[in-house]
Design a protein around this motif. Structure first.
Motif, PDB file in Angstrom:
ATOM      1  N   TYR A  25      20.869  45.192 -15.736  1.00  0.00           N
ATOM      2  CA  TYR A  25      22.217  45.660 -16.011  1.00  0.00           C
ATOM      3  C   TYR A  25      23.096  44.470 -16.341  1.00  0.00           C
ATOM      4  O   TYR A  25      22.784  43.339 -15.989  1.00  0.00           O
ATOM      5  CB  TYR A  25      22.797  46.414 -14.804  1.00  0.00           C
ATOM      6  CG  TYR A  25      22.916  45.559 -13.569  1.00  0.00           C
ATOM      7  CD1 TYR A  25      24.064  44.809 -13.324  1.00  0.00           C
ATOM      8  CD2 TYR A  25      21.870  45.465 -12.666  1.00  0.00           C
ATOM      9  CE1 TYR A  25      24.168  43.999 -12.204  1.00  0.00           C
ATOM     10  CE2 TYR A  25      21.956  44.658 -11.547  1.00  0.00           C
ATOM     11  CZ  TYR A  25      23.110  43.929 -11.327  1.00  0.00           C
ATOM     12  OH  TYR A  25      23.210  43.116 -10.231  1.00  0.00           O
ATOM     13  N   ASP A  26      24.171  44.734 -17.062  1.00  0.00           N
ATOM     14  CA  ASP A  26      25.169  43.698 -17.272  1.00  0.00           C
ATOM     15  C   ASP A  26      26.557  44.312 -17.427  1.00  0.00           C
ATOM     16  O   ASP A  26      26.689  45.491 -17.753  1.00  0.00           O
ATOM     17  CB  ASP A  26      24.829  42.777 -18.453  1.00  0.00           C
ATOM     18  CG  ASP A  26      24.674  43.502 -19.770  1.00  0.00           C
ATOM     19  OD1 ASP A  26      25.598  44.221 -20.182  1.00  0.00           O
ATOM     20  OD2 ASP A  26      23.621  43.337 -20.403  1.00  0.00           O
ATOM     21  N   HIS A  27      27.547  43.517 -17.108  1.00  0.00           N
ATOM     22  CA  HIS A  27      28.946  43.893 -17.267  1.00  0.00           C
ATOM     23  C   HIS A  27      29.458  43.174 -18.500  1.00  0.00           C
ATOM     24  O   HIS A  27      29.271  41.965 -18.645  1.00  0.00           O
ATOM     25  CB  HIS A  27      29.758  43.484 -16.033  1.00  0.00           C
ATOM     26  CG  HIS A  27      31.218  43.739 -16.187  1.00  0.00           C
ATOM     27  ND1 HIS A  27      32.134  42.719 -16.320  1.00  0.00           N
ATOM     28  CD2 HIS A  27      31.920  44.890 -16.262  1.00  0.00           C
ATOM     29  CE1 HIS A  27      33.348  43.246 -16.448  1.00  0.00           C
ATOM     30  NE2 HIS A  27      33.234  44.552 -16.425  1.00  0.00           N
ATOM     31  N   ARG A  28      30.090  43.924 -19.412  1.00  0.00           N
ATOM     32  CA  ARG A  28      30.547  43.372 -20.679  1.00  0.00           C
ATOM     33  C   ARG A  28      32.051  43.558 -20.829  1.00  0.00           C
ATOM     34  O   ARG A  28      32.590  44.593 -20.454  1.00  0.00           O
ATOM     35  CB  ARG A  28      29.849  44.087 -21.841  1.00  0.00           C
ATOM     36  CG  ARG A  28      28.343  43.970 -21.780  1.00  0.00           C
ATOM     37  CD  ARG A  28      27.667  44.800 -22.843  1.00  0.00           C
ATOM     38  NE  ARG A  28      26.219  44.577 -22.817  1.00  0.00           N
ATOM     39  CZ  ARG A  28      25.386  45.061 -23.718  1.00  0.00           C
ATOM     40  NH1 ARG A  28      25.833  45.794 -24.717  1.00  0.00           N
ATOM     41  NH2 ARG A  28      24.107  44.798 -23.624  1.00  0.00           N
ATOM     42  N   SER A  45      14.624  53.417 -21.567  1.00  0.00           N
ATOM     43  CA  SER A  45      15.904  54.105 -21.734  1.00  0.00           C
ATOM     44  C   SER A  45      17.059  53.140 -21.466  1.00  0.00           C
ATOM     45  O   SER A  45      16.862  52.076 -20.878  1.00  0.00           O
ATOM     46  CB  SER A  45      15.994  55.305 -20.790  1.00  0.00           C
ATOM     47  OG  SER A  45      16.010  54.885 -19.437  1.00  0.00           O
ATOM     48  N   TYR A  46      18.249  53.504 -21.925  1.00  0.00           N
ATOM     49  CA  TYR A  46      19.420  52.684 -21.627  1.00  0.00           C
ATOM     50  C   TYR A  46      20.660  53.563 -21.477  1.00  0.00           C
ATOM     51  O   TYR A  46      20.682  54.716 -21.916  1.00  0.00           O
ATOM     52  CB  TYR A  46      19.630  51.590 -22.671  1.00  0.00           C
ATOM     53  CG  TYR A  46      19.811  52.071 -24.097  1.00  0.00           C
ATOM     54  CD1 TYR A  46      21.072  52.322 -24.621  1.00  0.00           C
ATOM     55  CD2 TYR A  46      18.708  52.242 -24.925  1.00  0.00           C
ATOM     56  CE1 TYR A  46      21.225  52.744 -25.928  1.00  0.00           C
ATOM     57  CE2 TYR A  46      18.856  52.651 -26.232  1.00  0.00           C
ATOM     58  CZ  TYR A  46      20.122  52.907 -26.736  1.00  0.00           C
ATOM     59  OH  TYR A  46      20.271  53.335 -28.029  1.00  0.00           O
ATOM     60  N   TYR A  56      27.125  56.962 -22.353  1.00  0.00           N
ATOM     61  CA  TYR A  56      26.100  57.228 -23.356  1.00  0.00           C
ATOM     62  C   TYR A  56      24.749  56.928 -22.735  1.00  0.00           C
ATOM     63  O   TYR A  56      24.547  55.868 -22.150  1.00  0.00           O
ATOM     64  CB  TYR A  56      26.309  56.355 -24.600  1.00  0.00           C
ATOM     65  CG  TYR A  56      25.225  56.557 -25.630  1.00  0.00           C
ATOM     66  CD1 TYR A  56      25.233  57.670 -26.457  1.00  0.00           C
ATOM     67  CD2 TYR A  56      24.174  55.653 -25.752  1.00  0.00           C
ATOM     68  CE1 TYR A  56      24.226  57.874 -27.395  1.00  0.00           C
ATOM     69  CE2 TYR A  56      23.169  55.843 -26.677  1.00  0.00           C
ATOM     70  CZ  TYR A  56      23.202  56.960 -27.498  1.00  0.00           C
ATOM     71  OH  TYR A  56      22.201  57.164 -28.415  1.00  0.00           O
ATOM     72  N   TYR A  57      23.825  57.866 -22.872  1.00  0.00           N
ATOM     73  CA  TYR A  57      22.472  57.696 -22.350  1.00  0.00           C
ATOM     74  C   TYR A  57      21.472  57.935 -23.472  1.00  0.00           C
ATOM     75  O   TYR A  57      21.596  58.914 -24.215  1.00  0.00           O
ATOM     76  CB  TYR A  57      22.209  58.679 -21.209  1.00  0.00           C
ATOM     77  CG  TYR A  57      20.766  58.697 -20.761  1.00  0.00           C
ATOM     78  CD1 TYR A  57      20.251  57.666 -19.989  1.00  0.00           C
ATOM     79  CD2 TYR A  57      19.924  59.730 -21.118  1.00  0.00           C
ATOM     80  CE1 TYR A  57      18.923  57.662 -19.590  1.00  0.00           C
ATOM     81  CE2 TYR A  57      18.592  59.744 -20.719  1.00  0.00           C
ATOM     82  CZ  TYR A  57      18.105  58.704 -19.957  1.00  0.00           C
ATOM     83  OH  TYR A  57      16.791  58.698 -19.567  1.00  0.00           O
ATOM     84  N   ASN A  58      20.499  57.059 -23.603  1.00  0.00           N
ATOM     85  CA  ASN A  58      19.422  57.237 -24.566  1.00  0.00           C
ATOM     86  C   ASN A  58      18.106  57.155 -23.808  1.00  0.00           C
ATOM     87  O   ASN A  58      17.818  56.148 -23.159  1.00  0.00           O
ATOM     88  CB  ASN A  58      19.482  56.150 -25.642  1.00  0.00           C
ATOM     89  CG  ASN A  58      18.477  56.393 -26.737  1.00  0.00           C
ATOM     90  OD1 ASN A  58      17.288  56.503 -26.483  1.00  0.00           O
ATOM     91  ND2 ASN A  58      18.953  56.459 -27.963  1.00  0.00           N
TER      92      ASN A  58
END
Length: 81
Positions: A25-28, A45-46, A56-58
């Motif tokens: 995970y990362d915070h942007r 998946s992301y 948004y989920y893929n």
């Protein structure tokens, strides 16, 4: 500086890590000051969680879901997997 492929905005990663399940995970923070969290899962998946409340989920298997800030959900299915 990385660029968000959805918005075209540049962003800076302020923190990142990997959880016990092997998902990263990362915070942007974008140039406009918007904050988001991005999760890359070990199954391919992301997921994005954005400062406006949208997500948004893929699934990486042909299914994706976008939820707007107002809570409306939009699903998409790809014919190729």
């Amino acid at each position: 500086m990385p660029t968000n492929s959805n918005t075209g905005e540049n962003y800076t990663v302020t923190s990142s890590g990997t959880n016990d399940q092997g998902n990263s995970y990362d915070h942007r923070v974008s140039d406009s000051g918007d904050h988001s969290y991005h999760y890359s899962n070990s199954d391919g998946s992301y997921y994005y969680s954005n400062s406006d409340g949208s997500t948004y989920y893929n699934s990486s298997t042909g299914y994706s879901n976008y939820t707007s800030p107002s809570g409306d959900s939009y699903k998409s299915y790809s014919s190729s997997k």
